[in-house]
Design a protein around this motif. Structure first.
Motif, PDB file in Angstrom:
ATOM      1  N   UNK A 605      27.902  19.012  -5.506  1.00  0.00           N
ATOM      2  CA  UNK A 605      27.591  17.585  -5.399  1.00  0.00           C
ATOM      3  C   UNK A 605      28.661  16.910  -4.541  1.00  0.00           C
ATOM      4  N   UNK A 606      28.277  15.820  -3.863  1.00  0.00           N
ATOM      5  CA  UNK A 606      29.251  15.100  -3.051  1.00  0.00           C
ATOM      6  C   UNK A 606      28.891  13.627  -2.993  1.00  0.00           C
ATOM      7  N   UNK A 607      29.888  12.828  -2.663  1.00  0.00           N
ATOM      8  CA  UNK A 607      29.708  11.388  -2.497  1.00  0.00           C
ATOM      9  C   UNK A 607      29.357  11.130  -1.035  1.00  0.00           C
ATOM     10  N   UNK A 608      28.178  10.563  -0.742  1.00  0.00           N
ATOM     11  CA  UNK A 608      27.762  10.395   0.662  1.00  0.00           C
ATOM     12  C   UNK A 608      28.657   9.432   1.440  1.00  0.00           C
ATOM     13  N   UNK A 609      29.444   8.600   0.761  1.00  0.00           N
ATOM     14  CA  UNK A 609      30.364   7.710   1.473  1.00  0.00           C
ATOM     15  C   UNK A 609      31.644   8.424   1.866  1.00  0.00           C
ATOM     16  N   UNK A 610      31.900   9.596   1.250  1.00  0.00           N
ATOM     17  CA  UNK A 610      33.116  10.348   1.560  1.00  0.00           C
ATOM     18  C   UNK A 610      32.850  11.540   2.477  1.00  0.00           C
ATOM     19  N   UNK A 636      43.250  16.541  -3.675  1.00  0.00           N
ATOM     20  CA  UNK A 636      42.966  15.817  -4.907  1.00  0.00           C
ATOM     21  C   UNK A 636      41.584  15.219  -4.976  1.00  0.00           C
ATOM     22  N   UNK A 637      40.715  15.579  -4.025  1.00  0.00           N
ATOM     23  CA  UNK A 637      39.386  14.977  -3.953  1.00  0.00           C
ATOM     24  C   UNK A 637      38.256  15.944  -4.310  1.00  0.00           C
ATOM     25  N   UNK A 673      43.987  22.436  -1.672  1.00  0.00           N
ATOM     26  CA  UNK A 673      43.656  21.004  -1.706  1.00  0.00           C
ATOM     27  C   UNK A 673      43.979  20.387  -3.072  1.00  0.00           C
ATOM     28  N   UNK A 674      44.758  21.123  -3.881  1.00  0.00           N
ATOM     29  CA  UNK A 674      45.127  20.599  -5.200  1.00  0.00           C
ATOM     30  C   UNK A 674      43.888  20.114  -5.963  1.00  0.00           C
ATOM     31  N   UNK A 675      42.914  20.993  -6.075  1.00  0.00           N
ATOM     32  CA  UNK A 675      41.661  20.616  -6.722  1.00  0.00           C
ATOM     33  C   UNK A 675      41.900  20.211  -8.181  1.00  0.00           C
ATOM     34  N   UNK A 676      41.049  19.315  -8.647  1.00  0.00           N
ATOM     35  CA  UNK A 676      41.096  18.911 -10.051  1.00  0.00           C
ATOM     36  C   UNK A 676      40.180  19.815 -10.865  1.00  0.00           C
ATOM     37  N   UNK A 691      33.499   7.563  -6.645  1.00  0.00           N
ATOM     38  CA  UNK A 691      34.240   7.690  -5.402  1.00  0.00           C
ATOM     39  C   UNK A 691      35.646   8.206  -5.561  1.00  0.00           C
ATOM     40  N   UNK A 692      36.113   8.455  -6.787  1.00  0.00           N
ATOM     41  CA  UNK A 692      37.463   9.004  -6.952  1.00  0.00           C
ATOM     42  C   UNK A 692      37.509  10.475  -6.576  1.00  0.00           C
ATOM     43  N   UNK A 693      36.357  11.111  -6.500  1.00  0.00           N
ATOM     44  CA  UNK A 693      36.238  12.477  -6.024  1.00  0.00           C
ATOM     45  C   UNK A 693      35.246  12.514  -4.873  1.00  0.00           C
TER      46      UNK A 693
END
Length: 821
Positions: A605-610, A636-637, A673-676, A691-693
């Protein structure tokens, strides 16, 4: 024309011989078939083990398929059979082995195994074909492995099994015939003893038969004893009725005769009129007495036969009122609330009607004023009260007047038989109730009848449903906040307001989603209360093993199917042959103990604004390359499961490692990428939505589809190389309190109604063909171009749960990705 007599002995002997010989023939045919099947199963497993061993050694380096044949590949075969093998790459080219063997067989596009019989090099051989899904670079495809074996050993094993089993079958058949021949005569000895016992009895002897008989004849003797007991009771009842009628009717009849003889000689018209009046009064008394005696006999017969139906007490009261004289009916004052009139009781309607008629008739006869009828319902009981202003009954006589032919001192000259209240008492007690007599303030008598009702008052149902709805809404509000504790228990009361059946489910599915299955199940079983506790997959597994669940749930439901299989493999599960198993895909159930019911892909999944549509990674390799190239941008994203905490996360990661040669490259990219890392899909979805991710990996598609349908600003990628699909699985613990309810829920979840819920707004995905909804397995599969790889339920899942293997895997993962916990 009477039927000709026949001999049961000869018939049984002939039938027994025919059955024994027929059974022996059928058993021989069955043994022959079983011997062939057993030999095939044993050698097929060896073939499959050999092929899977070779498949485990397949590696892809660049564009080349490399196989280092393990030593154990053919170690399980006997030296008496010839063995052939072939490995071919995705293009169909032979990699190693016998190229002409692979040319005769199709390529595999699934894991298999697939068994076939062909003629190869002049001999009939058994071939197993398996597929190994491999991923290298951006391509994912199947490598095919064929292993063939001649069938000499199979035939020898089948012949050995058949020969060894045939000898005892023949011997046992001959022995059985001898036993039937010599033993059939002794079978009839108890019948002869029973005949002598009955022939030697006196005509009036209806005592029970106590002749010792075998179990097969005991039912006949029991039925005979029951018949004689009923006959004795009927004879006793008729004899008593005749005696009582003779005693009670003799006096009024004698009085009638005497009065009539005197009247015949009376010359004075006025005196004659008085004599006729006495004759009429005596006739009325005799008529009433005979009617009560006949009614008592009728009620005794009906109560003994157990004739029952469900009747509204209001309708019974109306029927009694309609049978009264109109002048008497006007004196009745009905003060029954609507709830009392609608209350239903179970019993003999005629007996109930006569019970109420006797009470009302007594009140009307012994009083001249109004008669009040009222009552109340509560605690599962109906209390009906009939009150009058008559002379009443002294406390010292209240128990006496309930006996037959007993009347109170206050009855005076009022005509009566002394049977009415005894009939009322008998009917009330036969229906599980009671009769009570109370003095009435200001004079008079109140007769109270207490009867059990069929079901509780249903007026509380709307309030119950409203409270259940509020409780469900409150739980939903709690679940909106991801910081709330995941363990939550919700009670769904039985829709029909009963509480006898209670199903307890411990599951990992979010309560608002699973509520649809519970409500659907309760539409089929409105008598069942469901208690659902939501938790996480690893705590569910650990708490169950630790014995911390008290009481033990009736059903465990988890998306971490490897942990479910482990529980079943270790003996904690109860087997159940659901009628829907034939339609369930083979990969979605195991040992009739673990049952899948959803179809859920692991998606990105992804944020289309990012992330713009043009740069969206549509394969696992492309995702790794994007994170490697733009580490600073995605620092971190990116989020995925913490596989040390999440059971489903570990399951998906272990399956990724098996399929993809790029798995550890992708893990290293997560580390850069320091994944969460999170233990739950909803937490990842929340981060991408707000949008925090920027991106989430291996999120369960069911949650993602449902969240997107609800309007969340996310986009979903079903990978184009391969798609892991898991199924939520159900398991009945052996210590379940109500396993029958758990089986009923499994049947519902696998039924068309349950699968329609999975394919509907829950977006969990349906497994069964023909399901209706937007999220069927076919619709979900069509959303991507990749190979659909279901995670099959079976012992193969246990490999990744081995303690040392799991530790090494988690240690390697931790060193590479360095999760921030």
């Amino acid at each position: 024309m009477p039927a000709r007599p026949f001999s049961i002995r000869r018939r049984i002997l002939a039938l027994a011989l025919a059955l024994l010989l027929g059974a022996a023939l059928v058993l021989i045919i069955f043994i022959r078939d079983y011997a062939d099947q057993s030999a095939n199963r044993a050698f097929d497993r060896l073939l499959a083990a050999s092929a899977l061993t070779i498949a485990g050694a397949v590696q892809v380096e660049g564009e080349n398929v490399i196989v280092e044949l393990p030593f154990a590949s053919f170690g399980m075969f006997s030296g008496r059979d010839r063995v052939f093998y072939a490995v071919e790459d995705p293009a169909g080219a032979a990699v190693t082995g016998y190229a002409d063997l692979s040319a005769m067989l199709p390529q595999m596009r699934e894991a298999g195994p697939l068994f076939t019989d062909i003629t190869y090099r002049g001999e009939l051989v058994r071939v197993v074909s398996v597929g190994r899904l491999t991923s290298s670079g951006g391509d994912t495809d199947w490598v095919t492995i064929h292993v063939a074996e001649t069938q000499n050993e199979r035939g020898a094993l089948a012949a050995e099994i058949f020969g060894n089993a045939l000898i005892p079958v023949v011997a046992l058949t001959l022995l059985a015939i001898a036993l039937v021949w010599f033993g059939i005569g002794r079978m009839f000895t108890p019948l002869y003893q029973l005949e002598r016992e009955l022939r030697g009895r006196a005509p009036d002897d209806l005592s029970l038969v106590h002749v010792p008989v075998p179990d097969e004849v005991s039912h006949l003797v029991g039925a005979l004893n029951g018949f004689m007991a009923r006959l004795g009771s009927a004879v006793e009842r008729v004899t008593g009725l005749v005696a009582e009628a003779a005693h009670e009717v003799r006096t009024p009849l004698a009085s009638l005769r005497a009065q009539a003889e005197i009247a015949m000689e009376e010359q004075d018209p006025e005196a004659l009129r008085r004599r006729v009046g006495r004759i009429h009064q005596g006739a009325v008394h005799a008529s009433q007495l005979v009617s009560q005696l006949l009614m008592e006999a009728t009620i005794s017969h009906r109560l003994e036969n157990g004739e029952t139906e469900t009747s509204a007490i209001g309708s019974v009261i109306d029927e009694v009122c309609q049978r009264l004289d109109p002048e008497q009916a006007k004196r009745l004052v009905l003060e029954c609330p609507a709830a009392l009139g609608e209350t239903r009781v179970r019993g003999d309607r005629v007996a109930l009607r006569e019970m109420l008629r006797n009470v009302m008739d007594n009140a009307l006869v012994y009083s001249s004023g109004p008669v009040q009828i009222g009552g109340a319902v509560g605690q599962g009981l109906l209390r009906l009260q009939v009150s009058d202003r008559g002379p009443g009954i002294p406390d010292s006589e209240k128990s006496m007047v309930l006996e037959r032919f007993k009347r109170g001192s206050a009855s005076g000259a009022t005509a009566g038989s002394g049977l009415g209240l005894s009939i009322v008492k008998r009917v009330a007690e036969a229906h599980g109730g009671a009769l009570r007599l109370h003095g009435r303030a200001g004079g008079g008598l109140t007769v109270e009848i207490e009867l059990p009702v069929v079901k509780a008052d249903g007026k509380a149902e709307p309030l119950r449903k409203a409270l259940a709805g509020l409780a469900g809404a409150f739980v939903c509000l709690l679940l909106i906040n991801p910081q709330q504790a995941h363990a939550a228990t919700t009670r769904y009361p039985a829709p029909d307001n009963s509480s006898a059946a209670e199903l307890t489910i411990l599951g990992v599915t979010d309560t608002p989603l699973f509520r649809h299955f519970i409500e659907g199940f309760q539409r089929v079983r409105p008598d069942v209360t469901v208690i659902y506790e939501e938790t996480d997959s690893v705590p569910l597994y650990e708490r169950f093993l630790a014995g911390e669940l008290d009481p033990t749930p009736d059903l465990l439901i988890s998306s971490a199917s490897d942990l479910q299989v482990k529980l079943a493999n270790d003996g904690y599960a109860m087997a159940y042959q659901s009628p829907w198993l034939d339609q369930l895909p083979p990969w979605a159930h195991w040992r009739d103990e673990v049952f899948g019911f959803t179809f859920e892909p692991a998606v990105i999944i992804f944020n289309p604004e990012r992330i713009s549509p043009a740069e969206v990674p549509r394969t696992h390799l492309r995702l790794a390359e994007m994170l490697e190239a733009e580490g600073e941008r995605f620092s971190g994203q990116v989020a995925t499961y913490d596989i040390a905490l999440s059971g489903v996360g570990y399951l998906l990661a272990s399956q990724d490692q098996v399929i993809s040669s790029n798995f550890w490259r992708l893990a290293a990219a997560f580390g850069r990428v320091n994944a969460r890392f999170s233990g739950h899909s909803p937490a990842i979805l929340n981060g991408v939505a707000d949008g925090s991710l920027a991106l989430g990996y291996n999120v369960l598609g069911s949650y993602a589809f449902a969240r997107k349908a609800a309007g969340a600003p996310i986009e979903i990628v079903v990978p184009d190389d391969y798609v892991l699909v898991l199924t939520r699985s159900m398991l009945i613990p052996r210590e379940a309190r109500f396993p029958d309810l758990a089986k009923a829920f499994i049947d519902f979840a696998l039924s068309p109604a349950g699968q329609d819920i999975a394919a509907g707004e829950t977006a969990l995905g349906s497994l069964m063909p023909g399901s209706q909804g937007d999220w069927t397995s076919q619709a979900i599969s069509a959303r991507g171009l990749g190979v659909i790889q279901p995670i099959a339920l079976g012992p193969a899942l246990l490999v990744s749960l081995d303690q040392q293997r799991r530790k090494r895997f988690l240690d390697s993962w931790g060193e590479i990705v360095s999760p921030q916990r």
